[in-house]
Design an enzyme around this catalytic site. Structure first.
Site, mmCIF file in Angstrom:
data_model
loop_
_atom_site.group_PDB
_atom_site.id
_atom_site.type_symbol
_atom_site.label_atom_id
_atom_site.label_comp_id
_atom_site.label_asym_id
_atom_site.label_seq_id
_atom_site.Cartn_x
_atom_site.Cartn_y
_atom_site.Cartn_z
ATOM 1 N N HIS A 194 64.690 20.159 185.384
ATOM 2 C CA HIS A 194 64.809 21.625 185.233
ATOM 3 C C HIS A 194 63.653 22.081 184.328
ATOM 4 O O HIS A 194 62.490 21.848 184.661
ATOM 5 C CB HIS A 194 66.207 21.949 184.709
ATOM 6 C CG HIS A 194 66.565 23.403 184.699
ATOM 7 N ND1 HIS A 194 65.964 24.348 185.488
ATOM 8 C CD2 HIS A 194 67.495 24.101 183.967
ATOM 9 C CE1 HIS A 194 66.494 25.540 185.252
ATOM 10 N NE2 HIS A 194 67.425 25.419 184.326
ATOM 11 N N HIS A 249 60.150 23.769 195.606
ATOM 12 C CA HIS A 249 61.233 24.524 194.959
ATOM 13 C C HIS A 249 62.499 24.410 195.796
ATOM 14 O O HIS A 249 62.426 24.343 197.024
ATOM 15 C CB HIS A 249 60.860 26.005 194.797
ATOM 16 C CG HIS A 249 61.732 26.726 193.819
ATOM 17 N ND1 HIS A 249 62.900 27.341 194.177
ATOM 18 C CD2 HIS A 249 61.615 26.894 192.473
ATOM 19 C CE1 HIS A 249 63.461 27.874 193.102
ATOM 20 N NE2 HIS A 249 62.701 27.617 192.057
ATOM 21 N N ARG A 305 55.544 33.817 190.416
ATOM 22 C CA ARG A 305 55.304 33.555 188.989
ATOM 23 C C ARG A 305 54.071 32.666 188.822
ATOM 24 O O ARG A 305 53.353 32.761 187.829
ATOM 25 C CB ARG A 305 56.537 32.905 188.354
ATOM 26 C CG ARG A 305 57.787 33.789 188.399
ATOM 27 C CD ARG A 305 59.022 33.066 187.894
ATOM 28 N NE ARG A 305 59.357 31.891 188.695
ATOM 29 C CZ ARG A 305 60.354 31.055 188.422
ATOM 30 N NH1 ARG A 305 61.128 31.267 187.366
ATOM 31 N NH2 ARG A 305 60.601 30.019 189.214
ATOM 32 N N ASP A 339 55.624 26.160 187.435
ATOM 33 C CA ASP A 339 55.115 25.271 186.389
ATOM 34 C C ASP A 339 53.651 24.874 186.558
ATOM 35 O O ASP A 339 53.069 24.279 185.654
ATOM 36 C CB ASP A 339 55.968 23.994 186.326
ATOM 37 C CG ASP A 339 57.364 24.295 185.819
ATOM 38 O OD1 ASP A 339 57.504 25.239 185.020
ATOM 39 O OD2 ASP A 339 58.304 23.598 186.226
ATOM 40 N N ARG A 344 64.320 32.594 178.372
ATOM 41 C CA ARG A 344 65.645 32.653 179.013
ATOM 42 C C ARG A 344 66.738 33.225 178.118
ATOM 43 O O ARG A 344 67.788 33.654 178.611
ATOM 44 C CB ARG A 344 66.048 31.258 179.502
ATOM 45 C CG ARG A 344 65.388 30.826 180.793
ATOM 46 C CD ARG A 344 65.906 31.619 181.998
ATOM 47 N NE ARG A 344 64.889 31.678 183.033
ATOM 48 C CZ ARG A 344 64.852 30.911 184.115
ATOM 49 N NH1 ARG A 344 65.801 30.046 184.337
ATOM 50 N NH2 ARG A 344 63.869 31.035 184.996
HETATM 51 N N1 NMX Z 1 56.289 16.008 195.379
HETATM 52 C C1 NMX Z 1 56.838 14.950 195.993
HETATM 53 N N2 NMX Z 1 57.971 15.015 196.732
HETATM 54 C C2 NMX Z 1 58.531 16.213 196.883
HETATM 55 C C3 NMX Z 1 57.998 17.377 196.295
HETATM 56 C C4 NMX Z 1 56.840 17.244 195.504
HETATM 57 N N3 NMX Z 1 56.279 18.262 194.878
HETATM 58 N N4 NMX Z 1 58.780 18.427 196.623
HETATM 59 C C5 NMX Z 1 59.776 17.955 197.368
HETATM 60 N N5 NMX Z 1 59.631 16.607 197.524
HETATM 61 C C6 NMX Z 1 60.545 15.691 198.218
HETATM 62 C C7 NMX Z 1 61.885 15.705 197.487
HETATM 63 O O1 NMX Z 1 61.894 14.804 196.386
HETATM 64 C C8 NMX Z 1 62.842 15.285 198.590
HETATM 65 O O2 NMX Z 1 62.730 13.886 198.756
HETATM 66 P P1 NMX Z 1 64.028 12.992 199.134
HETATM 67 O O3 NMX Z 1 64.498 13.543 200.428
HETATM 68 O O4 NMX Z 1 63.467 11.625 199.188
HETATM 69 O O5 NMX Z 1 65.020 13.219 198.018
HETATM 70 C C9 NMX Z 1 62.232 15.961 199.814
HETATM 71 O O6 NMX Z 1 60.853 16.190 199.505
HETATM 72 C C10 NMX Z 1 62.861 17.281 200.167
HETATM 73 O O7 NMX Z 1 62.859 18.103 199.020
HETATM 74 P P2 NMX Z 1 63.102 19.664 199.110
HETATM 75 O O8 NMX Z 1 64.414 19.913 199.790
HETATM 76 O O9 NMX Z 1 61.896 20.315 199.672
HETATM 77 O O10 NMX Z 1 63.178 20.070 197.571
HETATM 78 P P3 NMX Z 1 64.343 19.785 196.517
HETATM 79 O O11 NMX Z 1 65.164 21.012 196.419
HETATM 80 O O12 NMX Z 1 65.033 18.496 196.764
HETATM 81 O O13 NMX Z 1 63.489 19.606 195.179
HETATM 82 C C11 NMX Z 1 61.972 20.092 193.434
HETATM 83 C C12 NMX Z 1 62.868 20.687 194.523
HETATM 84 C C13 NMX Z 1 61.395 21.247 192.624
HETATM 85 C C14 NMX Z 1 62.833 19.214 192.484
HETATM 86 C C15 NMX Z 1 60.877 19.268 194.101
HETATM 87 O O14 NMX Z 1 60.078 20.103 194.899
HETATM 88 C C16 NMX Z 1 60.000 18.509 193.114
HETATM 89 O O15 NMX Z 1 60.378 17.432 192.686
HETATM 90 N N6 NMX Z 1 58.811 19.071 192.761
HETATM 91 C C17 NMX Z 1 57.913 18.403 191.837
HETATM 92 C C18 NMX Z 1 58.407 18.545 190.427
HETATM 93 C C19 NMX Z 1 58.257 19.959 189.925
HETATM 94 O O16 NMX Z 1 57.233 20.618 190.069
HETATM 95 N N7 NMX Z 1 59.325 20.460 189.300
HETATM 96 C C20 NMX Z 1 59.301 21.819 188.769
HETATM 97 C C21 NMX Z 1 60.301 22.703 189.456
HETATM 98 C C22 NMX Z 1 60.131 24.092 188.916
HETATM 99 N N8 NMX Z 1 60.959 25.044 189.589
HETATM 100 O O17 NMX Z 1 62.059 24.695 190.074
HETATM 101 O O18 NMX Z 1 60.571 26.160 189.681
HETATM 102 C C1 MLT Z 2 64.108 28.547 187.294
HETATM 103 O O1 MLT Z 2 63.256 29.399 187.042
HETATM 104 O O2 MLT Z 2 65.207 28.509 186.770
HETATM 105 C C2 MLT Z 2 63.687 27.485 188.217
HETATM 106 O O3 MLT Z 2 62.852 27.991 189.195
HETATM 107 C C3 MLT Z 2 64.800 26.675 188.741
HETATM 108 C C4 MLT Z 2 65.784 27.367 189.664
HETATM 109 O O4 MLT Z 2 65.693 28.545 189.930
HETATM 110 O O5 MLT Z 2 66.689 26.655 190.119
#
Ligand code: NMX
Ligand code: MLT
Length: 387
Positions: free
Chosen positions: A227, A268, A277, A323, A349
């Site tokens: 998060h 996301h 953002r 981010d 927040r």
């Molecule tokens: N890099 C590598 N793998 C990814 C990424 C990424 N940036 N985005 C999605 N995936 C993978 C994800 O891990 C999942 O794999 P598995 O089926 O093996 O579990 C698959 O693609 C499908 O994921 P999604 O349904 O598209 O996304 P999910 O809702 O599961 O995850 C995040 C969302 C934000 C956790 C994911 O995109 C991620 O890990 N991003 C990189 C970390 C990051 O930047 N986090 C900050 C989030 C900030 N925010 O939420 O705004």
């Molecule tokens: C947030 O701003 O809280 C993040 O994007 C995560 C979310 O909305 O789930």
């Protein structure tokens, strides 16, 4: 929930999914659309990004932007609430310097409640909002052992100005730092009702804990690497790239994916386009630090990573998230330790979570408030028909 006005048909497939997408309530402060991202009280975030944090806090609490008189009155009201109760600095002096700044923030908020809470949702939410700049500055000062020459809290300044004044970093132009922090705060204040920290804060508040306890709980939720703390990981990731050459960046991205590591700053759970953002922070960076080495890296990464990530059909949104750029901008104004980045997210927040808690406790259900949170868990031995 089945029937004509059903919002959602629950099946066993929805169990153990982290409540992903399951409607549980209404939110008066903000909503998120897959393409335009977050809207505060109906305004798309792209229209609010350059406003003063005080005016956006007013919006989240009052559901309308202030006129000039209201804005001045609100700033004066915050000034009158800004002084920290005595005792905080003594508590900070005892905390372990190696503790994560998010733990300091959570303890600091708890301590403010113990020393100065008045057990009134609105009063406590506004008091905490007004106390946050000084609290944030003191976290840096005490954790870094820079305690000898802390300036008085100058309540005449803006919220962000009070933080900058307390921090008093050498060689940093306060006006630039204030601009970057103001934008950062506005962009991060709220993100719908269901993100983990907001949900956690409202859940704690539903048991009628105080705003301070609820907010400390929300900060604990925000501190996790999936998060809020992802913004720390994201800048650490950008630093590892170490180049702005497109071919090298593409090699780096492919290498990370092969090693099964995430590409930070992309993807996301709910958005399906680049997060506005992120777009706003890129625009600010182009204006303020276009030649910064890290900014040059993320400018190229923003083009390369979505193209590579889109090759994997499982990834529902390959675009930049909030981010991607924030660490680069904070670093540019001397906030170079990524461990602190999530505390700025938490500071922002406090506005949105505070306003949402007031709505749930004092406005919803004709003022009766939302009842104690109590979702149902099914014992593994039970049949789905018991739902
Ligand atoms: N890099 C590598 N793998 C990814 C990424 C990424 N940036 N985005 C999605 N995936 C993978 C994800 O891990 C999942 O794999 P598995 O089926 O093996 O579990 C698959 O693609 C499908 O994921 P999604 O349904 O598209 O996304 P999910 O809702 O599961 O995850 C995040 C969302 C934000 C956790 C994911 O995109 C991620 O890990 N991003 C990189 C970390 C990051 O930047 N986090 C900050 C989030 C900030 N925010 O939420 O705004
Ligand atoms: C947030 O701003 O809280 C993040 O994007 C995560 C979310 O909305 O789930």
């Amino acid at each position: 929930m089945a029937g004509e006005d059903s919002l959602f048909d629950l099946t066993s497939a929805h169990l153990n999914t982290g409540l992903r997408g399951i409607p549980v309530g209404t939110c008066r402060t903000s909503y998120v659309t897959p393409l335009e991202g977050v809207h505060y009280c109906g305004y798309p975030i792209s229209e609010l990004a350059s406003l003063a944090p005080e005016d956006v806090i007013y919006l989240l609490h009052n559901k309308e932007l202030p006129n000039l008189d209201q804005s001045l009155e609100f700033r004066n009201d915050l000034r009158s609430r800004g002084t920290l109760p005595s005792g905080i600095e003594e508590i900070f002096a005892t905390l372990p310097k190696e503790g994560h700044p998010m733990d300091w923030l959570s303890i600091g908020i708890h301590a403010l409640g113990m020393l100065g809470g008045v057990d009134d949702w609105r009063e406590d939410a506004l008091n905490l909002t007004a106390q946050m700049p000084r609290l944030m500055g003191l976290i840096f000062r005490y954790r870094e052992g820079r305690v000898d020459d802390i300036p008085e809290d100058d309540l005449k300044l803006s919220l962000v100005g009070r933080f900058t004044n307390t921090l008093a970093l050498d060689g940093v132009e306060h006006a630039v730092m204030n601009r970057i922090l103001s934008t950062y705060l506005v962009l991060h204040m709220d993100h719908g009702g269901g993100n983990l920290s907001t949900f956690a804060g409202k859940a704690v508040a539903s048991g009628k804990a105080t705003i301070y306890s609820s907010m400390a709980g929300a900060m604990n939720a925000l501190s996790g690497p999936l998060h809020g703390r992802a913004n720390q990981s994201c800048f650490e990731f950008v630093k590892r790239i170490g180049t702005s050459d497109p071919a090298e960046i593409e090699r780096f991205v492919r290498g990370e994916l092969e090693a099964r590591r995430p590409i930070f700053g992309f993807g996301h759970a709910g958005l399906r386009a680049e997060d506005p953002r992120a777009t706003a922070q890129f625009a600010l960076g182009e204006e303020i630090c276009p030649d910064d080495e890290y900014f040059k890296t993320i400018r190229v990464l923003r083009e390369v990573a979505p193209r590579v990530l889109a090759e994997n059909p499982k990834i529902s949104n390959p675009n930049a998230n909030v981010d991607i750029a924030s660490g680069t901008l904070l670093n540019f104004v001397g906030l170079s330790d990524p461990e602190y980045y999530t505390t700025f997210f938490g500071w922002a927040r406090v506005a949105g979570i505070g306003a949402q808690i007031i709505d749930e406790r004092c406005v919803m259900r004709s003022g009766k408030g939302v009842p104690l949170y109590r979702p149902k868990y099914i014992a593994e031995q039970q049949e789905l028909r018991h739902l």
